[in-house]
Write a protein that holds these residues in place. Sequence first.
Motif: not given
Length: 365
Positions: A62-63, A66-67, A70, A75, A77, A108, A112, A115
């Motif tokens: 998932t990360e 995101i990366d 983003k 985004i 989650v 997370m 982030f 996010v």
Amino acid sequence: MLTNNEIKLNYYLNPISFLYGIGIRLRNRLFDWDILHSEQYPVPVISIGNLSVGGTGKTPHTEYIIDLLKKQYRIAVLSRGYKRKTSGFILANPQSSSQEIGDEPFQMKNKFPDVLIAVDANRRRGIQILLSLPEQERPEVILLDDAYQHRYVCPSLSIVLSDYHRLFYNDKLMPTGRLREPINGINRADIVVVTKCEEDMKPIDFRIIEENMKLRAHQLLFFTSIVYDEIKPVFPSMAQSLRRKDIGKEEDILLISGIASPSPFIREAKKYSKKVLPVIFPDHHTFIKSDFKKLDETYEMMTSPGKLILTTEKDAARLKDNPLVPESWKKSLYYLPITIKFHNGQSFDETIKKHIIAVQKKSIL
């Protein structure tokens, strides 16, 4: 080869697995027949899940996504926030604790901060709340963490992860095995990712897995490995920076793990020192006073001058805001971050980006 005790246990558990399978198959059929309704949404909703219980690496994957996205998209989650002490919908903020939102969402949010990280066991309600945010805050892409079996939401893209060391097609339904649903549940996936692969895998190894999976023509298959970053202090203001190569082979390491599959973490730590003492807790373990007392007694018995306490990134999230952590630990407590590496990463990245563009174009039309 199964032991006699394992054979005997399977004998008693198989009927339960059989009945469990009937229930899950019926539930899936009700969704397939639209008797139970799956809701779709006007934004890309990407589900990252698995067929089995236990750690397949959902959070680092998932990360990774995101990366990847983003800088281009807003985004969000959405997770259920497993083992949190709260209920209902919560949108994380800088003051949120792991007790409020769960250890993985907390991890997370710290990694982030810009996010949107939200938790709600009712994913349909959670998505509706996220999409009702003011336009400048409303997410353009929603990632669903561990929602493959949450069929009240129909994701625009489903990603299923399977641990290389326990591939779903070799597993059995709970409680005999670890499968949450029958093997044919993989047919709903758009992408399958085999995680925790060995670095030295050969092309024949990939082909054998691909053949055994018997995926459909439209389904894509990818392979990833774990990559360990440099260790980091859990309390940066109180501990010195430390590199893996600075750890002496004779230094004591107290290894604390509360994750589903600690074996790779233990193997990695043993590369740094010959004196690693693993202490294993259940997945998502909440550390209490008696845990710290026993661990502290063990740590105090260690005699090497550079001794340290090493934990996983997920455990660090729970320890960071736990008031019971001994003060004496804070200068010696480190965690080992992980990322993932795709063996065919460029193709995966392009697939995700193209999917988002396609969904957005369809929504405009």
